[in-house]
Design an enzyme around this catalytic site. Structure first.
Site, PDB file in Angstrom:
ATOM      1  N   CYS A 176      -6.519   3.254  -6.316  1.00 26.16           N
ATOM      2  CA  CYS A 176      -6.995   3.574  -4.967  1.00 26.16           C
ATOM      3  C   CYS A 176      -5.833   3.568  -3.977  1.00 26.16           C
ATOM      4  CB  CYS A 176      -8.058   2.562  -4.538  1.00 26.16           C
ATOM      5  SG  CYS A 176      -8.571   2.754  -2.819  1.00 26.16           S
ATOM      6  N   LYS A 218     -19.834  -1.793  -9.914  1.00 25.40           N
ATOM      7  CA  LYS A 218     -19.282  -2.847  -9.077  1.00 25.40           C
ATOM      8  C   LYS A 218     -19.891  -4.211  -9.395  1.00 25.40           C
ATOM      9  CE  LYS A 218     -18.691   0.508  -5.350  1.00 25.40           C
ATOM     10  NZ  LYS A 218     -19.094   0.932  -4.004  1.00 25.40           N
ATOM     11  N   VAL A 254     -13.101  -0.811  -1.320  1.00 27.34           N
ATOM     12  CA  VAL A 254     -11.839  -1.545  -1.354  1.00 27.34           C
ATOM     13  C   VAL A 254     -10.818  -0.799  -0.493  1.00 27.34           C
ATOM     14  CG1 VAL A 254     -12.248  -2.537  -3.618  1.00 27.34           C
ATOM     15  CG2 VAL A 254     -11.087  -0.327  -3.472  1.00 27.34           C
ATOM     16  N   SER A 293      -8.507  -0.719   5.122  1.00 25.82           N
ATOM     17  CA  SER A 293      -7.055  -0.913   5.115  1.00 25.82           C
ATOM     18  C   SER A 293      -6.439  -0.821   6.510  1.00 25.82           C
ATOM     19  CB  SER A 293      -6.389   0.102   4.184  1.00 25.82           C
ATOM     20  OG  SER A 293      -6.579   1.430   4.638  1.00 25.82           O
TER      21      SER A 293
END
Length: 254
Positions: free
Chosen positions: A27, A54, A67, A81
């Site tokens: 990712c 998951k 994520v 992020s």
């Protein structure tokens, strides 16, 4: 070291009192957070999860199960992020990854924002090729041209300056993956080293940044993952070398 991705039914690893990142090895958004923590030289644990199956507990840290998520205290986390990566830069001041000048910080954010069309083109080319339109290829190359002009304008090895910073670590995961596109039959996405000479030099410089070098995957490796995902069976564990959850400690900055 293990790169095993935990999935539905797997237990949450024991909390060891460090920062803990929930990620997926391939990712780009999770990679951003890993690079920032590497650059800050703080100690953290890294737990990979299978995004197709998951583990139930991931929703305790990231409501949508996305994520990265950063557990900063046992049972408490922040996600996304763009939000996560400012936190360690402010919590651990040295080395600073953002410009001291508020205007330059704003300009760095604009660089990231103006590059999103190229990122979207990558995702379509890699994982949804039938939907790929000529305008997406154009947007991709406009993004590359834009970065090259910014590098030329700033006149420094990295967008952040003489050393890589938050803006560089935010963009890098996609540049790393862009190199895989010609390997999966998308030659129109090749980064021509004649046309993009300055950008190509920047890419090679980023590969040698210690924070990047510790997590970097080759274009061939990314291509293999892309192909597995395109077939409907993403091989999350293609890098796994053991049956133990991956945890990567870093020496803590005093």
């Amino acid at each position: 070291m293990s790169e095993k991705h935990l999935q539905t039914g797997d237990a949450l690893p024991q909390y060891n009192g460090k920062l803990r990142v929930f990620a997926m090895r391939f990712c780009p958004y999770a990679e951003r957070t890993v690079l920032v923590l590497n650059a800050k030289n703080v100690q953290y644990d890294l737990v990979f999860i299978n995004l197709d199956h998951k583990p139930e507990w991931i929703f305790n840290f990231s409501p949508k199960g996305t994520v990265p998520a950063l557990e900063y205290e046992q049972g408490k986390a922040i996600f996304d992020s763009n939000i996560i990566n400012v936190y360690p830069d402010e919590q651990y001041p040295e080395p600073a990854l953002q410009a001291a000048d508020p205007l330059r910080r704003a300009q760095d954010k604009l660089i990231v924002e103006n590059f999103t069309a190229a990122q979207s083109a990558y995702y379509t080319a890699a994982f949804n090729a039938p939907a790929l339109q000529p305008t997406m290829v154009e947007n991709y190359h406009k993004g590359l041209e834009y970065l090259q002009k910014e590098l030329e304008s700033r006149g420094t090895p990295f967008l952040n300056g003489d050393s890589a910073g938050l803006v560089d670590f935010t963009l890098w995961p996609f540049l790393e993956r862009f190199e895989a596109l010609p390997l999966i039959g998308k030659p129109e996405f090749a980064i021509d080293r004649t046309k993009y000479a300055l950008l190509a030099t920047y890419i090679e410089a980023m590969k040698n940044v210690p924070a990047v070098k510790a997590y970097y995957l080759t274009a061939d490796t990314h291509a293999k993952f892309i192909e597995s995902r395109a077939k409907g069976d993403p091989n999350y564990n293609m890098l796994d070398t053991s049956e133990v959850c991956c945890m990567r400690p870093r020496k803590k900055k005093e």
